[in-house]
Enzyme design. Structure first.
Site, PDB file in Angstrom:
ATOM      1  N   ALA A 128      37.836  -4.658 -26.237  1.00 25.26           N
ATOM      2  CA  ALA A 128      36.550  -5.214 -25.821  1.00 25.26           C
ATOM      3  C   ALA A 128      36.806  -6.557 -25.162  1.00 25.26           C
ATOM      4  CB  ALA A 128      35.609  -5.372 -27.017  1.00 25.26           C
ATOM      5  N   ALA A 130      34.670 -10.059 -24.324  1.00 25.04           N
ATOM      6  CA  ALA A 130      33.434 -10.782 -24.600  1.00 25.04           C
ATOM      7  C   ALA A 130      33.439 -12.112 -23.850  1.00 25.04           C
ATOM      8  CB  ALA A 130      33.265 -10.988 -26.098  1.00 25.04           C
ATOM      9  N   SER A 131      32.475 -12.952 -24.156  1.00 25.60           N
ATOM     10  CA  SER A 131      32.312 -14.186 -23.398  1.00 25.60           C
ATOM     11  C   SER A 131      33.443 -15.176 -23.629  1.00 25.60           C
ATOM     12  CB  SER A 131      30.975 -14.835 -23.768  1.00 25.60           C
ATOM     13  OG  SER A 131      30.893 -15.036 -25.173  1.00 25.60           O
ATOM     14  N   GLN A 134      38.972 -11.864 -25.773  1.00 25.29           N
ATOM     15  CA  GLN A 134      39.164 -10.429 -25.644  1.00 25.29           C
ATOM     16  C   GLN A 134      39.886  -9.915 -26.871  1.00 25.29           C
ATOM     17  OE1 GLN A 134      39.523 -10.801 -20.789  1.00 25.29           O
ATOM     18  NE2 GLN A 134      41.160  -9.756 -21.878  1.00 25.29           N
ATOM     19  N   LYS A 149      42.303 -11.113 -31.432  1.00 22.39           N
ATOM     20  CA  LYS A 149      41.377 -11.750 -30.496  1.00 22.39           C
ATOM     21  C   LYS A 149      42.086 -12.906 -29.815  1.00 22.39           C
ATOM     22  CE  LYS A 149      37.154 -12.557 -31.665  1.00 22.39           C
ATOM     23  NZ  LYS A 149      35.918 -12.975 -32.394  1.00 22.39           N
ATOM     24  N   ASP A 284      25.123 -13.989 -35.487  1.00 18.69           N
ATOM     25  CA  ASP A 284      25.256 -13.221 -34.244  1.00 18.69           C
ATOM     26  C   ASP A 284      25.272 -11.727 -34.579  1.00 18.69           C
ATOM     27  OD1 ASP A 284      25.552 -12.749 -31.550  1.00 18.69           O
ATOM     28  OD2 ASP A 284      27.716 -13.076 -31.523  1.00 18.69           O
TER      29      ASP A 284
END
Length: 425
Positions: A128, A130-131, A134, A149, A284
């Site tokens: 994935a 993300a902002s 990754q 990550k 979140d």
């Protein structure tokens, strides 16, 4: 505008390009203007762009700060139509990935060796994007499957610059636009800035995961991934891999035989336990961060954005709900002199009772210091020249934690079974 003038121009260009697309859609001309054929630099696609698509693509082009805004909006079914929520949901884990070469450099700098040496297996194709970072699938040398990550290169400087721009624009709007003043836009930007900056430090996210694991140690139906400290730094976070069905995949849940009513009850119990018992909650909770296990348990991931509720807040839920809406004349909490508390007048580090805020450093097995990070654990096992400390202000040393910190039955973790909701047991 100073040093950030080029960024202002870039933001203006993106908004101007996609704003024309939105305007064409509002006027009913979207199908006549060939944005989907590459007009004004738009990516080609079969169908004409919808208004939500224009805005989602604009946020993605503007980078991490604006992608995070879109992610937050993707959870607000109460504010946005379904088509907009569905489009913004694509920003949860489907952002354009950063090139592997830059990610590989970050791993080498942070862990002291190439990922092929540090891990038994490492897939360079991200699970994935993300902002902020990754996620990659990897396997430790003992066979443990993990998710790694990695923070995007250069994201810290860009986020800080964008937050300064947002703060400047919010202050201007607050001074010049009476209709917007009741929403305390500068205060909202301040809150958003605080949470986003906290997400930049993966060591803090590791501490947050540690605390959630302790809080739910006795909850058999809640799964929190284990942090692997030897391969975790402020820019790299290694976690136990959590598989399962995304909580919004209704067909997948039905195929797996999951009782959706029981799952909803479990989710509600988790939220209420976090807020009212633990006073420390996941801030979140979009569907990409919740996976349902084959036995019906719920796994939570991504602990970069968290919040805390003060002890004095628990008796005032109505006040909290009221603060989400403008205080118009006649509203029970209306203040004729100012519509919302002026957060800008508070001393740094102070928060009024009732504020939810991201926690600062928590006690834990990781220590953040000003010295260059210690590469000794990884470098000793995988001989390589220890890299120079990166320049993004990330000086941090990872201290190994003993294996006992992961005992889900540790004393003082979570609530006694007698007080824990039945759905969590």
């Amino acid at each position: 505008m100073g040093a950030g003038s080029s960024r202002y121009r870039q933001i203006g260009a993106v908004l101007r390009r996609h704003g024309l697309g939105v305007l064409a859609g509002v006027l009913g001309l979207g199908g006549l203007v060939p944005f989907h054929r590459g007009a004004l630099g738009h990516a080609r696609q079969e169908d004409p762009y919808t208004n939500p698509e224009h805005v989602r693509v604009a946020l993605e082009e503007l980078g991490p700060t604006f992608v995070k805004l879109g992610q937050i909006l993707s959870t607000r079914h109460d504010l946005l139509p379904a088509a907009w929520v569905a489009e913004f949901a694509k920003l949860q884990d489907d952002v354009a990935a950063a090139p592997w070469e830059g990610i590989r450099d970050v791993l080498r700098e942070e862990l002291g060796a190439d990922p092929e040496h540090v891990f038994a297996q490492f897939d360079p194709v991200p699970l994935a994007a993300a902002s902020i970072g990754q996620a990659y699938a990897a396997t430790l040398h003992d066979g443990t499957e993990v998710v790694v990550k990695v923070r995007r290169p250069g994201v810290v400087a860009q986020v800080h610059e964008d937050l300064d721009i947002l703060r400047n624009l919010a202050d201007r709007a607050d001074r010049r636009w009476d209709a917007i003043r009741q929403y305390d836009l500068p205060g909202l930007v301040e809150e958003f800035s605080r949470t986003l900056r906290a997400e930049l430090d993966y060591l803090q996210e590791a501490r947050n995961a540690e605390r959630f694991a302790q809080e739910f140690a006795h909850a058999a139906r809640v799964r929190i991934p284990r942090v692997h400290g030897e391969t975790t730094t402020s820019r790299v976070l290694t976690l136990e891999r959590m598989s399962g069905v995304r909580i919004d995949d209704l067909e997948g849940l039905d195929a797996a035989g999951i009782d959706r009513v029981a799952l909803a009850r479990l989710g509600a119990d988790i939220v209420l336990t976090m807020v009212f018992d633990n006073r420390f909650f996941h801030a979140d909770p979009h569907p990409g961060n919740m996976f349902v296990q084959p036995d019906g348990a719920l796994a939570l991931i991504d602990f970069g954005m968290v919040g805390g509720a003060h002890r004095t807040d628990h008796g005032r839920p109505r006040r909290h709900r009221a603060r989400l809406h403008p205080r118009r004349p006649g509203h029970p909490h209306h203040r004729p002199d100012r519509t919302l508390p002026d957060r800008r007048r508070r001393r740094p580090g102070r928060a009024a009772a009732g504020d939810h805020r991201v926690h600062g450093p928590l006690p834990g097995p990781f220590a953040v210091g000003d010295q260059p990070r210690n590469h000794a654990p990884a470098a000793a096992r995988h001989p390589a020249a220890a890299p120079a400390a990166p320049s993004e202000g990330d000086g941090a040393a990872v201290q190994s934690a003993d294996d006992g910190r992961r005992d889900r039955g540790a004393a003082g973790s979570g609530l006694p079974d007698a007080r824990r909701p039945a759905a969590l047991r």
